[in-house]
Every structure is written in C-alpha cells, then in structure tokens.
Design an enzyme around this catalytic site. Structure first.
Site, short mmCIF file in Angstrom:
data_model
loop_
_atom_site.label_atom_id
_atom_site.label_comp_id
_atom_site.label_asym_id
_atom_site.label_seq_id
_atom_site.Cartn_x
_atom_site.Cartn_y
_atom_site.Cartn_z
N PRO A 142 37.61 38.18 45.79
CA PRO A 142 36.24 37.37 46.05
C PRO A 142 35.20 38.40 45.94
O PRO A 142 35.23 39.50 45.92
CB PRO A 142 36.27 36.73 47.48
CG PRO A 142 37.68 36.89 47.70
CD PRO A 142 38.40 38.00 46.87
N ALA A 145 31.97 40.12 48.84
CA ALA A 145 32.73 39.39 50.26
C ALA A 145 33.17 40.46 50.94
O ALA A 145 34.00 40.31 52.04
CB ALA A 145 33.59 38.40 49.73
N GLY A 146 32.99 41.88 50.73
CA GLY A 146 33.55 43.02 51.83
C GLY A 146 34.99 43.34 51.44
O GLY A 146 35.59 44.11 52.29
N GLY A 148 35.59 44.90 48.47
CA GLY A 148 35.80 46.09 47.85
C GLY A 148 35.76 45.72 46.35
O GLY A 148 36.20 46.34 45.48
N SER A 149 35.22 44.53 45.77
CA SER A 149 35.50 44.04 44.41
C SER A 149 34.93 44.86 43.33
O SER A 149 35.36 45.37 42.33
CB SER A 149 35.07 42.67 44.30
OG SER A 149 33.99 42.46 43.45
N SER A 150 33.78 45.22 43.69
CA SER A 150 33.18 46.33 42.45
C SER A 150 33.70 47.55 42.59
O SER A 150 33.75 48.15 41.37
CB SER A 150 31.43 46.39 43.05
OG SER A 150 31.39 47.27 44.01
N ALA A 151 34.04 48.12 43.53
CA ALA A 151 34.94 49.33 43.23
C ALA A 151 36.15 49.36 42.71
O ALA A 151 36.30 49.94 41.77
CB ALA A 151 35.05 49.99 44.62
N ALA A 152 36.67 48.04 42.94
CA ALA A 152 38.16 47.99 42.04
C ALA A 152 37.86 47.76 40.73
O ALA A 152 38.62 48.37 39.90
CB ALA A 152 38.72 46.73 42.82
N ASP A 193 35.78 52.49 49.33
CA ASP A 193 36.06 51.66 48.33
C ASP A 193 36.69 52.11 47.15
O ASP A 193 37.79 51.78 46.80
CB ASP A 193 35.06 50.85 47.96
CG ASP A 193 34.53 49.83 49.17
OD1 ASP A 193 34.88 50.26 50.28
OD2 ASP A 193 33.73 48.87 49.08
#
Ligand code: PMV
Length: 361
Positions: A142, A145-146, A148-152, A193
């Site tokens: 998601p 949403a907390g 860590g999507s952008s770091a992943a 992250d």
C-alpha cells in the site's frame, strides 16, 4: 546481546548482490552490446514494531520486513531518456536532462517518480552508462501508508539497475544509494526504511551505529489495519522537528521514553514475552499521540483492536493516516480483524520475511 549479527563489509549478507552473474565483464563505458537485455529485482515492505519518529532523533527502533514486495524491471533504451512507469500509481513519464515530461497522470507524477530518477542517475554515473533506461515498477505494498513502499521501490530499483549494468554493488552500496535518494526527497529520514528493505529480517536500527540483525525465534503474530488515508512522511517528520524546537525540554523526554520502550521491547522479544511487548506497543502509541502524529482514524483502529483482545496496538510508520499494527494471539485473529473492519479499516495478516532485496531475473 549475543543473538545479533552486525552488518559489515565482511557479512555474508553482503554477498547476495555481488554474486549476481556479471553478464557484462567490461569495465569501460557501456555501449549496448555488453548489457543484459533486462533485469528484475524486488524488495520487501516493513512494519516498525517499536520506535518510529524517536529513531529520527537518535533513539533505536525495531523493524520487521514483511511479505509484500515492490518489483522493479529495468531495460536499457536506445536513446538517453529515463522513462519510469508505476503501474500501481497509474503514472509514468520521461526525465530528460533533469526535466520531467509526464505521460500517464499529471505533472505531479514527478514528485513520486523523482526518487527513482535520483537512484537511476547515481547508478548511471557509477556504471558509466551512455544510454537511457526504461524502469517499470509493480508493487503489492500500500502506498503512503507507513509500510515503506517508496524505500522498497528505491532499493529494488537500485538492485535491478546494478544487475542490468553488471555493476558489482554490495547490499551496503544499494542501501546507501536508496538512502541518499530518500534524503534528497524527504529531508531528514533516519534510513530505517531503506535498511530493512535491503537486508530483510528483523533489525535493530539506530542512526550512526552499525545495523544489527536480530535473530529472534519467537513468532510475532501481527495484523495490519490500513486506514486508507494517505499522508506524507516528510511532513510528519517535519511536524515533530517543529514541536521539538518549540518544546525541547518536554519533547526530549518523550523521545527518551520512546528509546527506553524499544530497549525493553528487545528484551521482551528475546524472552518471547508477547504480553509485555503488547503493553510496550500500547505505550509507544500514546507517546506518538503526544508527538501529534496519530489521527482519529488511526486511534479508532488501535482502540477497536485492543477492545477485541489484541495484546497491544499502535500506529506504524509516520502516522497521520496509513497503517496501524496489532499484536494478536492466534485465537483472537478473527475478532481483531473484524473489529478493524467495523472501525473503518482494512485488515490484513502479515508475516515476517528474511528475504531482503533480491535479483529475480
Ligand atoms: O511512514 P514510513 O513508512 O515512511 O516510515 C517512516 C518512519 C519514520 O520514523 C517516521 C521516519 C524515518 O525516517 O525513520
């Protein structure tokens, strides 16, 4: 603490990226003939079990990689443009000489795609590529949403591009490239992250200390509840910085108490004492409320989960919306998941993964 391993340049975990077969053995400036046709890499999302925000101010945090991943595929182009396409966000565009031209979505797509561009530029520089790139992102994490999507996405992008170009980067290098991109975009992130997305597992993370892997044998049964409300990590981190500037003697004590929670949380984890861990999660949430980073939607899900029998519940990540986590014994899973749904959230059960960034193809 005997169960931890330090990441250092001698760690076996560093080997993963370095082991990727180098189809390109040339170290000269890259022409087209020496590149792989394409490369694919993935990296996991995360939940912060204890310590978000305090970690930005020098305290430790405990973070887990979870079984949702961002997948990035990269190909070289015949021109010098960098094209980035995010399927999930429904946005895409070209970066040409640092200028952005949107294709799908609006010009606002730039803000979301820029960290990937920063990663790509750095790898192009390191690997001396003379061509542009096509980068495609697909993620089951998601967004905003907390988790860590952008770091992943940044970590998976760095790994995919290094693999494509035959660059011999270690996991430590991948972490650093993704962290530098985050710093440019988000101001003062702690680095937690990109660290967890790179290394996976459970980490003890404290700025300016070596990253420590925690070998915890106990199951940590978590339900995530998503409020569905998107928010900006950078803004929430800035909000806490601001509060600390205005009320330093008070906020410093809150941050300090946060650090103490994380230290006790480590002991509870090692002892397999989930009851204490749950209590510490509850206190952690209330301290985050004191920092002004919770919101009504998060509080509703946290209270609903506790009322339905969770051992503990707290927001996870930057707050202001996004996700909360509940620690739940197996017999209470359905009750807690139903309570989160009734309180307006979307529950999903998550598992820890030890698999950090990997090259898939
Ligand atoms: O909400 P996320 O996934 O971006 O996590 C942010 C965690 C913070 O501690 C609030 C910020 C940081 O850089 O550590």
């Amino acid at each position: 603490m005997h169960n931890e391993e330090f990441y250092s340049s001698s760690s076996d975990l560093i080997i993963r990226l370095a082991e990727v077969p180098l189809l390109n053995q040339e170290l000269d400036d890259h022409g087209d003939s020496s590149l792989k046709t394409h490369a694919k890499a993935s990296a996991p999302a995360k939940v912060i079990l204890l310590g978000e925000h305090f970690v930005v101010h020098g305290e430790p945090a405990i973070v887990l990689a979870i079984d949702r991943r961002a997948v990035v595929t990269a190909k070289a182009r015949s021109d010098s443009k960098i094209f980035i396409d995010s399927e999930d966000l429904g946005i895409s565009g070209f970066f040409i000489d640092d200028k952005f031209y949107h294709k799908k979505g609006s010009i606002k797509a730039k803000e979301k795609l820029e960290p990937i561009y920063v990663v790509a530029k750095e790898i192009i520089r390191k690997c001396r590529l003379k061509k542009g790139l096509d980068i495609k992102i697909k993620s089951s994490i998601p967004i905003a949403a907390g988790l860590g999507s952008s770091a992943a996405v940044s970590v998976a992008s760095a790994a995919a591009l290094c693999s494509l170009l035959g660059c011999d980067e270690t996991d430590d290098d991948i972490f650093q490239i993704a962290f530098n991109a985050e710093k440019l975009i988000h101001g003062t992130p702690s680095g937690i992250d990109p660290a967890i997305s790179t290394y996976g597992g459970i980490l003890w993370y404290r700025k300016s200390e070596p990253i420590k892997r925690l070998n915890i044998n106990v199951e940590i049964p978590l339900i995530i509840g998503n409020t569905g409300k998107q928010r900006s990590t950078g803004e929430l981190v800035a909000k806490v910085n601001n509060l600390r500037r205005r009320y330093a003697p008070i906020i410093d004590k809150v941050i300090n108490a946060g650090g103490e929670i994380v230290k006790r949380g480590l002991k509870a984890l090692k002892d397999g004492d989930l009851k204490t861990l749950g209590e510490l999660m509850n206190i952690n949430h209330e301290l985050l409320c004191a920092l002004g980073v919770s919101c009504e939607e998060l509080d509703n899900l946290v209270h609903a989960a506790r009322k339905a029998g969770a051992l503990g519940a707290k927001l996870t990540g930057a707050g202001g919306g996004g996700c909360m986590i509940a620690l739940v014994s197996p017999e209470k899973i359905k009750d807690v998941a139903d309570a989160i749904t009734d309180a307006g959230g979307e529950p999903f059960i998550t598992r820890k993964t030890d698999i950090g960034v990997i090259i898939e193809e």
